[in-house]
Enzyme design. Structure first.
Site, PDB file in Angstrom:
ATOM      1  N   GLU A 282     -51.479 -18.989 -51.047  1.00  0.00           N
ATOM      2  CA  GLU A 282     -52.923 -18.968 -51.303  1.00  0.00           C
ATOM      3  C   GLU A 282     -53.712 -19.321 -50.042  1.00  0.00           C
ATOM      4  OE1 GLU A 282     -52.916 -20.144 -56.034  1.00  0.00           O
ATOM      5  OE2 GLU A 282     -52.626 -21.710 -54.526  1.00  0.00           O
TER       6      GLU A 282
ATOM      7  N   GLU B  24     -45.128 -20.016 -59.178  1.00  0.00           N
ATOM      8  CA  GLU B  24     -45.544 -21.037 -60.143  1.00  0.00           C
ATOM      9  C   GLU B  24     -45.044 -20.777 -61.561  1.00  0.00           C
ATOM     10  OE1 GLU B  24     -48.711 -21.200 -56.903  1.00  0.00           O
ATOM     11  OE2 GLU B  24     -47.484 -19.687 -57.885  1.00  0.00           O
TER      12      GLU B  24
END
Length: 226
Positions: free
Chosen positions: A98, A119
């Site tokens: 990210e 995740e």
């Protein structure tokens, strides 16, 4: 500006899973989605109260403030009239991916490394805007596939699908990133800012990623204890 890591073969691997679990265990309650949204609202309100964030941390809600600070740093990078070059010198997972996606140019070392959003493999979702940022870069279909699979991809695959711009020999990565940053730093800041805003706007990308709804879902998926 160049972002890289001083740790050999690792850019940013992820927010430490053990730390997430420890934070969850320290929290006094398990939140519903509605309560998670309320916690985020409280965290934003605490910004305007002296000592408010410290009080939240003592109450076991410091993780919410930490996540919001991370979002704010990434937002400022995206909104800046400066060019950010990511020199990905190794493993780039989760929050590291990210952070790289918040940079304008991504160069990655060509080696036995990996990049992606894993995740879902521990039952949560990307909390730093990864779903939206991946969609911006790759398109919705490919972004959803990467997030659902959770399996990291190789540097070569990342280059082929457009997740990174170029692969560079590890020994040359930092020099190449600095050279790229120096060249682009000579561009007009006004023009750079306009180009960055123009590139984001047609895709209806919110300036403040993730939205409160996304943060709420992330907090809830973490067990409501982050």
């Amino acid at each position: 500006m160049v972002l890289t890591s001083a740790v050999e073969d690792v850019f940013v691997s992820h927010y430490d899973v053990a730390e997430i679990l420890a934070g969850a265990a320290a929290s006094p309650v398990t939140l519903t989605r509605r309560a998670a949204a309320a916690a985020l609202h409280t965290s934003r309100a605490a910004d305007h109260v002296p000592g408010g964030q410290a009080a939240l941390a003592r109450a076991g809600a410091g993780g919410v403030a930490d996540l919001r600070r991370y979002h704010e740093v990434c937002r400022r990078m995206r909104d800046s009239d400066k060019v950010f070059v990511a020199a990905l010198n190794g493993r780039t997972l989760g929050g590291g991916c990210e952070l790289a996606l918040s940079c304008d140019i991504r160069l990655m070392a060509d080696g036995p490394y990996e990049i992606g959003q894993p995740e879902i493999l521990v039952g949560i979702i990307p909390g730093g805007g990864g779903t939206q940022l991946l969609t911006r870069v790759l398109g919705a279909a490919r972004a959803l596939e990467l997030c659902l699979e959770g399996a990291p991809i190789t540097p070569a695959r990342a280059r082929d699908i457009g997740l990174v711009h170029r692969l560079v020999a590890p020994a040359d990565l930092l020099d190449e990133a600095r050279s790229t940053a120096a060249r682009l730093a000579r561009r007009s800041p006004v023009a750079v800012g306009a180009l960055k805003r123009g590139a984001a706007r047609p895709l209806a990308l919110s300036r403040r990623l993730p939205t409160p709804a996304v943060l709420e879902r992330f907090s809830w998926c973490c067990g409501g204890r982050c």
